[in-house]
Design an enzyme around this catalytic site. Structure first.
Site, mmCIF file in Angstrom:
data_model
loop_
_atom_site.group_PDB
_atom_site.id
_atom_site.type_symbol
_atom_site.label_atom_id
_atom_site.label_comp_id
_atom_site.label_asym_id
_atom_site.label_seq_id
_atom_site.Cartn_x
_atom_site.Cartn_y
_atom_site.Cartn_z
ATOM 1 N N LYS B 139 1.016 -1.356 -0.029
ATOM 2 C CA LYS B 139 0.045 -0.115 -0.155
ATOM 3 C C LYS B 139 0.788 1.153 -0.075
ATOM 4 O O LYS B 139 1.820 1.312 1.023
ATOM 5 C CB LYS B 139 -0.977 -0.031 1.205
ATOM 6 C CG LYS B 139 -2.093 0.789 1.317
ATOM 7 C CD LYS B 139 -2.801 0.620 2.656
ATOM 8 C CE LYS B 139 -3.998 1.769 2.890
ATOM 9 N NZ LYS B 139 -4.645 1.308 4.239
ATOM 10 N N SER B 214 -9.455 0.794 3.072
ATOM 11 C CA SER B 214 -8.645 1.784 2.285
ATOM 12 C C SER B 214 -7.589 0.860 1.682
ATOM 13 O O SER B 214 -7.107 1.655 0.854
ATOM 14 C CB SER B 214 -8.230 2.789 3.426
ATOM 15 O OG SER B 214 -7.290 2.205 4.086
ATOM 16 N N SER B 238 -9.944 -1.542 7.044
ATOM 17 C CA SER B 238 -9.167 -1.289 5.831
ATOM 18 C C SER B 238 -8.362 -2.454 4.977
ATOM 19 O O SER B 238 -8.063 -2.150 4.247
ATOM 20 C CB SER B 238 -8.189 -0.106 6.009
ATOM 21 O OG SER B 238 -9.135 1.023 6.130
#
Lengths: 557, 557
Positions: B139, B214, B238
């Site tokens: 990420k 996320s 997330s």
């Protein structure tokens, strides 16, 4: 001794309530020992030997029996729990007369419990648990179901606890007797012990000096052997300072090891600087026993802030230092802010000299990592509401601020009301400081293990508990030798080493203080006044290496 | 597909910077695969099978090899790290064209690293570590030394990380290759993935639906097998939401197990709701391997927030349930706030039916303890600054709020600027809630052990990851099936179970929603639109029983 308990300026309603609490305390003492039998007008300023002069020899024998032996005698029915409880009650009553350390004795409940335990062992032929029949004293603010818990706030007089604090429950299930509750200062944020409800608790070795605080009642009571094991709490030094100044043992564990329920109402949500409940004892064995009993339960199933880690007895803490086979002690002679007074430095030298002869021990100097900055972060977080919460409670009853509250809340430059953003910012600074300090341990490594992690680091830090001997009352402004380890959340054990000696510890008149705190500490030392007062040191471990720290203390302390 | 990356309204200077970032991304893709070879005009809304149709068979073979086998092949030099890296880069490039999940590929660095590893194994005859040659995706917000880390804030474009996040360092030392960086939403506080820099990431099974967030870039990339193991982070769902909505595996551990450095700048000091870095993978073995590698280091010596506890492999987690010899699973069919959509309930039923036949398993219902209240506490603490910090960062570049930022910061009733006192108050409420929830586990005990501590409690909770199938874009307003476990800091593993099926999962038109959130969730479900979208469940353990939770998932998931 009158000044210890002079009644503060309060409205008549509140004064009546304070009178009521004191009367209750005095009645609980009188139930054990008539006030007339305490020869207060004759005592010297060092009252530490008075109990031996005043009390029957069998009371002294019981209360001075080393803890492991006393437990053994109780478990083998050589002595009864009732006899032991009576002896400690008696000595605690005298201690109260001498140094004003008790908020109340619990003779009825304690003797009932002791009788139950005597019956139990008679019936079952075995003790109820590892603490069978042992009297334990408890700092007043720890909740005991159905007993008043006022935290020394006048406005909170009459408030009753609804449940037992978890630590008390565990000690109880291990077979103890609670016989005394002890004093703490107004706001709990002094390292002395003075409140408008109970007055001032003083040092058994010199009643003109402080006993330390905030667990000062425990410190003074245990020093006089009115108890041999107690329950204190520590947020900035509140176990270690009174233990150190009174010549007994105390341990502040890392957070997350000792259950905290029973203290929560006051600190609920304020997690930036963790408070820790912990043991104070006449002996190191007392600390060990207390920690093992309290930390061997799966209390984390009830209190989710606790680490899921029972006391790690099985680990070979001292042998497994990795690349180096020696046990490495970092000695912090000075925290870089305040130079310890001469007797403290002598105590350090004495212990270091003794350790140097051991081949398996390596001594290195510990360089403090910017403790001044650490002290600022600690204070900004501890006083993040500018003392508002405490002042509101005092205002509720129109209580005057005791001198050290005045200092902490109104004269302390770091006591400032903080916004949410600032709180997060200072919490971030705390975490950065903790990272840097962890790195300071890591760079002492002698190598790395197969995974690349450091080995052979300093195992524990040896350092003063306080920069000096017990100050005269209302002069304790420097907590940094203890509070830095609260900021870092490291375990720390305070242990007695020696006593100040006017002959051995002259004032160093050539010393030039480096800053205001240093000057204050330097000038506070008076070889004549301090002669005979206890000097202690502290062993500090890495975060959550509580077992190693205590084990090291058992070898060094 | 244009809409996924439409350029937002920004000042010319900022628009130029966004263009630059996108150009850099596109160049990194073009270095691997020419844009013309991605047949974007022909693809269906379910693009999950496109890679198999478009890519050479050897690329598909490598990227679909089960993880343990792939590592075995790499360790035995049956395949080279360069070949494996090339295959995953190629597939990741295609995935980017299909669902817009990548912020940049790292072909040069990855192939250099892969070549080094091939040399290493040739020279040493053994792999560098347990992840030798394995491509891993990350990420974007996780710091990689010398690479830009913009957190999807336009104002932060061009900011470079100075060091690697500790998790990346450990994975690297275990021999991995970093080949791709993936998308995250504006502010990181959506459970979807849409930002002004990178546009919108969509669901591989239906590009009209969200991939979750996320860590949505990871979810979508791994679902398309452009990666088989990745690094995400989870503060309210997330990791688990995108894993669940994309049909892959994800784990959010308890706090204090996985190193957090590399993420700290954004969350520094905000410790009320802990963020957790964690694994996302095409297989459960991926989660296990990641957790074991990452948690087997003594990283607590560097990051003092970490518990001093390596991964506890040796504990007999499933056998030792104490008084009951059965493994007890509490099934939470409904959180008491929102009724899951029909395919979710079918998935739960399917797993429960499968488990019921096992004699060693006991199934009980789990009664949620006031999750509505929990949701309020979570949101009050997470949004305690009223979104100020995030809005300031957006304002710096004049960024428009994406729809879910608008919802989170301007329409969310719990997003309110809080005073310090209120923060402490809500933190206290969090702790009280955690205590009560712990007690809800304890009352499921079948007895107590020798110390009086509960045994035979529910071992894990089985529950939905989300109340429904992936919503259409910009409709994800309910995180409560995941965020409640963040509030409680419990470990949770998300695992895929089935796919929504219009035939099996009709809409329940007779259902009467119980509240606004429930109605919204009810109306979002559309059997035709959702047909074929993945459905996942979640296994939740007690705080810090991460090993048990993951082991249970390996038996159940």
């Amino acid at each position: 001794m009158r000044s210890l308990t002079s009644v503060p300026t309060l409205s008549p309603e509140w004064a009546t309530l304070v009178d009521g609490v004191r009367r209750k305390r005095d009645e609980s003492i009188a139930a054990v020992m008539s006030p007339e039998s305490i020869p207060l007008h004759e005592v010297p300023s060092n009252v530490s030997q008075v109990p031996r002069e005043v009390l029957p020899v069998q009371v002294c024998t019981v209360t001075e029996t080393p803890l492991p032996e006393l437990l053994q005698q109780l478990a083998s029915r050589e002595v009864t729990a009732v006899a032991v409880t009576e002896a400690f009650l008696r000595r605690a009553a005298l201690a109260q007369g001498l140094v004003n350390c008790v908020t109340e004795l619990l003779p009825t409940a304690a003797l009932k419990r002791a009788a139950f335990l005597d019956d139990y062992i008679a019936q079952h032929g075995k003790p109820l648990g590892p603490l069978h029949g042992l009297p334990i004293s408890v700092k007043e603010h720890m909740a005991m179901a159905d007993w008043e818990v006022n935290f020394s706030f006048v406005a909170q007089i009459g408030t009753k606890a609804t449940t037992d604090g978890e630590v008390l429950r565990i000690l109880w299930e291990a077979g103890c007797v609670f016989h005394a509750r002890t004093t703490q200062p107004q706001s709990l944020l002094h390292v002395e012990t003075s409140s408008n409800i109970y007055g001032v608790t003083v040092n058994p070795f010199n009643t003109n000096l402080t006993c330390g605080g905030s667990s000062g009642g425990e410190g003074a009571l245990i020093a006089l052997r009115g108890s041999c094991l107690g329950v204190g709490s520590d947020t900035g030094g509140s176990i270690r300072v009174p233990a150190g100044l009174c010549g007994i043992y105390g341990m502040k564990a890392s957070s997350g090891r000792v259950p905290m329920s029973g203290l929560l109402p006051l600190t609920m949500g304020r997690e930036q600087i963790p408070s820790v409940v912990g043991p104070m004892s006449a002996t190191l064995e007392g600390l060990e026993l207390w920690m093992k009993v309290v930390c061997s339960r799966k209390t984390w199933l009830k209190e989710p802030t606790l680490l899921p880690m029972a006391w790690r007895d099985e680990v070979d803490w001292l042998g497994k230092t990795g690349g180096s086979s020696k046990f490495k002690i970092g000695v912090m002679w000075n925290d870089g802010v305040v130079q310890p007074q001469p007797p403290v430095t002598r105590a350090l030298r004495q212990v270091v000299d003794r350790l140097r002869v051991h081949e398996e021990v390596e001594i290195v100097d510990w360089k403090p990592h910017d403790h001044s900055r650490g002290g600022e972060i600690f204070a900004r977080l501890l006083f993040a509401d500018g003392g508002k919460f405490m002042k509101q409670r005092l205002d509720q009853a129109g209580e005057p601020l005791r001198p050290l509250s005045q200092w902490a809340f109104n004269e302390n430059p770091h006591c400032r009301e903080t916004t949410l953003d600032e709180l997060w910012e200072w919490t971030g600074k705390r975490d950065t400081y903790r990272h840097k300090y962890a790195n300071a341990w890591n760079v002492t490594a002698t190598g790395v293990d197969a995974h690349g992690d450091p080995v052979g680091c300093v195992d524990v830090i040896l350092t003063p508990v306080a920069p000096g001997v017990a100050p005269p009352l209302d002069h304790s402004h420097n907590w940094l030798y203890t509070s830095i380890w609260n900021l870092l959340d490291y375990p720390a054990v305070s242990f007695p080493v020696t006593h100040a000696d006017a002959g051995l510890d002259p004032r160093n008149d050539l010393y030039t203080p480096q800053n205001k705190l240093d000057a204050e500490n330097h000038h506070l030392y008076d070889p004549q006044m301090h002669h005979g007062a206890p000097i202690a040191l502290q062993l500090v471990g890495r975060r959550w290496e509580d077992e190693k720290d205590l084990l090291a203390a058992s070898h060094i302390g």
